[in-house]
Every structure is written in C-alpha cells, then in structure tokens.
Design a protein around this motif. Structure first.
Motif, short mmCIF file in Angstrom:
data_model
loop_
_atom_site.label_atom_id
_atom_site.label_comp_id
_atom_site.label_asym_id
_atom_site.label_seq_id
_atom_site.Cartn_x
_atom_site.Cartn_y
_atom_site.Cartn_z
N GLN A 1 0.81 -1.22 0.00
CA GLN A 1 0.00 0.00 0.00
C GLN A 1 0.84 1.26 0.00
N PHE A 2 2.11 1.17 0.39
CA PHE A 2 2.92 2.36 0.58
C PHE A 2 3.26 3.05 -0.74
N SER A 3 3.45 4.35 -0.64
CA SER A 3 3.80 5.18 -1.79
C SER A 3 5.23 4.90 -2.25
N ASP A 4 5.43 5.03 -3.55
CA ASP A 4 6.77 4.86 -4.10
C ASP A 4 7.67 6.04 -3.75
N ASN A 5 7.10 7.09 -3.16
CA ASN A 5 7.88 8.27 -2.78
C ASN A 5 8.34 8.23 -1.33
N SER A 6 8.05 7.13 -0.64
CA SER A 6 8.45 6.97 0.76
C SER A 6 9.67 6.05 0.83
N PHE A 7 10.70 6.48 1.59
CA PHE A 7 11.96 5.73 1.60
C PHE A 7 12.43 5.32 3.00
N PHE B 1 12.83 3.64 6.62
CA PHE B 1 12.46 2.44 7.38
C PHE B 1 11.61 1.47 6.56
N ARG B 2 12.05 1.23 5.33
CA ARG B 2 11.35 0.28 4.48
C ARG B 2 12.34 -0.72 3.90
N PRO B 3 11.91 -1.97 3.66
CA PRO B 3 12.81 -2.98 3.11
C PRO B 3 13.36 -2.56 1.74
N LYS B 4 14.63 -2.81 1.53
CA LYS B 4 15.29 -2.57 0.24
C LYS B 4 15.20 -1.12 -0.22
N ARG B 5 15.08 -0.18 0.74
CA ARG B 5 15.09 1.24 0.43
C ARG B 5 16.01 1.95 1.41
N SER B 6 16.67 2.99 0.95
CA SER B 6 17.65 3.66 1.80
C SER B 6 17.71 5.14 1.47
N ALA B 7 18.54 5.86 2.23
CA ALA B 7 18.74 7.28 1.96
C ALA B 7 19.37 7.50 0.58
N HIS B 8 20.20 6.56 0.15
CA HIS B 8 20.81 6.66 -1.17
C HIS B 8 19.75 6.59 -2.27
N ASP B 9 18.74 5.75 -2.07
CA ASP B 9 17.64 5.67 -3.05
C ASP B 9 16.87 6.98 -3.09
N ALA B 10 16.69 7.60 -1.92
CA ALA B 10 16.01 8.89 -1.88
C ALA B 10 16.80 9.94 -2.63
N LEU B 11 18.11 9.91 -2.49
CA LEU B 11 18.96 10.87 -3.18
C LEU B 11 18.88 10.68 -4.70
N LYS B 12 18.83 9.43 -5.14
CA LYS B 12 18.70 9.16 -6.58
C LYS B 12 17.38 9.70 -7.11
N ARG B 13 16.31 9.55 -6.33
CA ARG B 13 15.01 10.09 -6.75
C ARG B 13 15.07 11.62 -6.82
N CYS B 14 15.80 12.21 -5.88
CA CYS B 14 15.99 13.66 -5.90
C CYS B 14 16.66 14.09 -7.20
N GLN B 15 17.68 13.37 -7.63
CA GLN B 15 18.37 13.68 -8.88
C GLN B 15 17.42 13.56 -10.07
N THR B 16 16.57 12.54 -10.06
CA THR B 16 15.60 12.36 -11.14
C THR B 16 14.64 13.54 -11.22
N ASN B 17 14.15 14.00 -10.07
CA ASN B 17 13.22 15.13 -10.05
C ASN B 17 13.88 16.40 -10.59
N ILE B 18 15.13 16.61 -10.25
CA ILE B 18 15.84 17.80 -10.73
C ILE B 18 16.01 17.74 -12.25
N LYS B 19 16.37 16.56 -12.75
CA LYS B 19 16.54 16.41 -14.19
C LYS B 19 15.22 16.61 -14.93
N ASP B 20 14.11 16.31 -14.25
CA ASP B 20 12.79 16.49 -14.87
C ASP B 20 12.32 17.93 -14.83
N GLY B 21 13.12 18.82 -14.28
CA GLY B 21 12.78 20.23 -14.31
C GLY B 21 12.12 20.78 -13.07
N TYR B 22 12.13 20.04 -11.99
CA TYR B 22 11.53 20.54 -10.74
C TYR B 22 12.58 21.34 -9.99
#
Length: 320
Positions: A154-160, A162-183
């Motif tokens: 049920q959890f959002s793909d934007n939540s990183f 305390f979740r299995p197989k997710r980390s702060a590094h994954d959050a940082l990669k998503r941050c890079q993706t958002n910046i490249k998309d023009g946000y």
C-alpha cells in the motif's frame, strides 16, 4: 520548512538534500546509543493475499518468533523499565515462552510502560525516545515482521524511510531524477513532534481497514497506551507513537501513507524519509518574479526557515 532556489540548481539542490540525509543519518546514530534503529527486513513467509483473521497465529508462530528473537539480539540496545538486558532474553524465554504466548493468545498480555530517554538534537532541543522492555521489543518485532509485507503493497513509491530494500541513497537518486525532470523549487519540511502527536484513534482506524484480526488491533492499541516511565513517575500516553521500539517506524509510515497518496493525487513531486519531506515543483515566470521579491524582502542568505504547522497548506504559498 525550508524553501531553496538558486542559480546552479542541480548542485545547490543536491547539496541541500545531501545535508538533509546526513542530518537524518546523524540522528539515527544517536538512537543507536540507546536503542538500535530497527532494521527493516523483507520476508515472504506471510501470505498477504489471505484472509487476515489469523494474523495473531502468524505472529505467534514458532518460526516468526525465532526470527524476531534473532533480530532483537542483533539490534542490541538498552533495557526497559524492568532492567532486563538483551542477553537475558533467551534464558527468560526458555522458562516462560509458553506462558507468554498463551497470554498473548488469550488477550491478557499487558505491555509495560516504555522508559523515557531524551537525546540532544542539532538545534539544541531534545528528542524523546520510549525504550520498551526487551520482551515487549520481541513482541513488537514479531508483529512488524508479519505486518510489513502487508502494508508494503500500500505504501507510496515516494516513501523511503524504514522500508525494506530502500535507503537514503535511493532517496537521493530520486531527488536527482526530479531535478533532471525540471523541478526547481525545493521545500524541506520536518513534521514537528510528529511521533509525539500521532492521533491514536485515527491510527487504529487506518489499521483496522486492513487488519481484520481484532486481537492484533487490540494488542497494538495496548502498546500505544502502555504509558511512559519518566524519572520514576508514570505518565499516560493518550497520543503519539513512542520512538524506540521496532513497531514505531512501521506505524509512522502507515499513518503518513494517506498523506503521501493525497500529495500524489494533487500532482506533487516529493520525497519522504520518515517524518521529513522534500517536495518539488516547477515554476513559471510569475513565480520567479515572486521568488525574487521574497528574496529581496527576506534574509540576505537563503534558505528561509518557516515552521510548518500543517502538512498540505504549504504547497504553492507561504504558510500563514
């Protein structure tokens, strides 16, 4: 809340988010001095598609309890109000496991109050932790292992956080993706005293929409209402989810999941790590003009910090 806009967007925004993740990591290290942060593991031993009325039996299953014990043993951490240490848990279980399991089945088990510990934060304030007894930690871990696979769907793909197989590094990669998309706008939000002010009735309502085994709901409610021992004095816990036990990160994510999906329905790009968020948005010429005006009127060096009082009203305008 922190709003940042700079000429060199990619580098400035990544530095902002890296600083934010470092701050989160630093606080997690502080937790370890008292009670190790729960290490979220994924298990396929729970059938998330079956009727949920037998969840308590899964939680109290031999394999699940053994796995919970091993996790508590690995996490180490200080003892609760009864003084029992992690190394004393195995001898206790050898003598009392059957009685403990039976009391949980019968609904007679009563969690002990958590032990209040306060750790300093970077801003000079303190973070309140509630350290459960080692036995309560074992039970919470067993609950968490069964519920995590269910709620992960049920959890959002934007939540990183305390979740299995997710980390702060994954959050940082998503941050890079958002910046490249023009946000180009970055809003750094920290929900003030989130874990201390969770509405328990609302949390139980949300849990009950998925968990159909009332015995599990009742057990979780008992943990929430177990109270706190602070300086030898008992304090009731009518609100909040005490930080310091294996169950609190999962319950925190469950409570904020509705907010995550609401942000998605409104079309916002955001990244959440526990109770911290970094929403992003594009801007047009008018917004750039307003941003420049705010820069001239505000402090000489951005970013600006605004105390966030609500979660959703901050997007697109300064909170009142």
């Amino acid at each position: 809340m922190m709003v940042t806009e700079s000429g060199d967007l990619k580098h400035s925004q990544l530095r902002l988010f890296e600083d934010y993740l470092q701050r989160v990591s630093a606080e997690q290290k502080e937790y370890a001095e008292v009670c190790e942060s729960p290490k979220m593991t994924e298990t396929d031993s729970t059938d998330t598609n079956q009727q949920r009325e037998g969840l308590l039996e899964q939680i109290l299953g031999r394999d699940n309890l053994n796995r919970a014990y091993k996790q508590v043993k690995r996490n180490k951490g200080a003892g609760g109000i009864d003084g029992m240490q992690v190394d004393e848990l195995l001898p206790f279980l050898k003598e009392n496991k059957n009685e403990l399991v039976q009391s949980l089945r019968d609904g007679k088990y009563r969690p002990k109050p958590v032990r209040r510990v306060e750790i300093p934060k970077e801003n000079g304030k303190t973070r309140k932790l509630g350290i459960p007894t080692v036995v309560d930690r074992l039970i919470q871990q067993a609950i968490c292992q069964v519920l995590t696979p269910i709620f992960e769907k049920q959890f959002s793909d934007n939540s990183f956080g305390f979740r299995p197989k997710r980390s702060a590094h994954d959050a940082l990669k998503r941050c890079q993706t958002n910046i490249k998309d023009g946000y180009k706008w970055v809003v750094d939000m920290d929900l003030e005293k989130y874990f201390d002010t969770v509405n328990q009735s609302k949390l139980i309502q949300i849990l009950s929409e998925t968990i159909k085994d009332g015995r599990v709901i009742s057990l979780i409610h008992k943990f929430l209402r177990a109270g706190v021992m602070a300086g030898g004095i008992f304090e009731d816990s009518p609100e909040g989810v005490p930080q310091g036990g294996p169950l609190s990160p999962l319950l925190g994510n469950i409570m904020l999941n509705e907010c995550d999906h609401e942000l998605e329905r409104r079309g916002h790009r955001f990244i959440r790590y526990a109770d911290d968020r970094a929403p992003r948005r594009r801007r047009d010429a008018t917004e750039r003009s307003h941003a420049a005006q705010k820069m001239r009127e505000g402090p000489s060096k951005p970013p600006y910090r605004w105390r966030l009082q609500t979660t959703l009203s901050c997007f697109g305008q300064k909170p009142r």
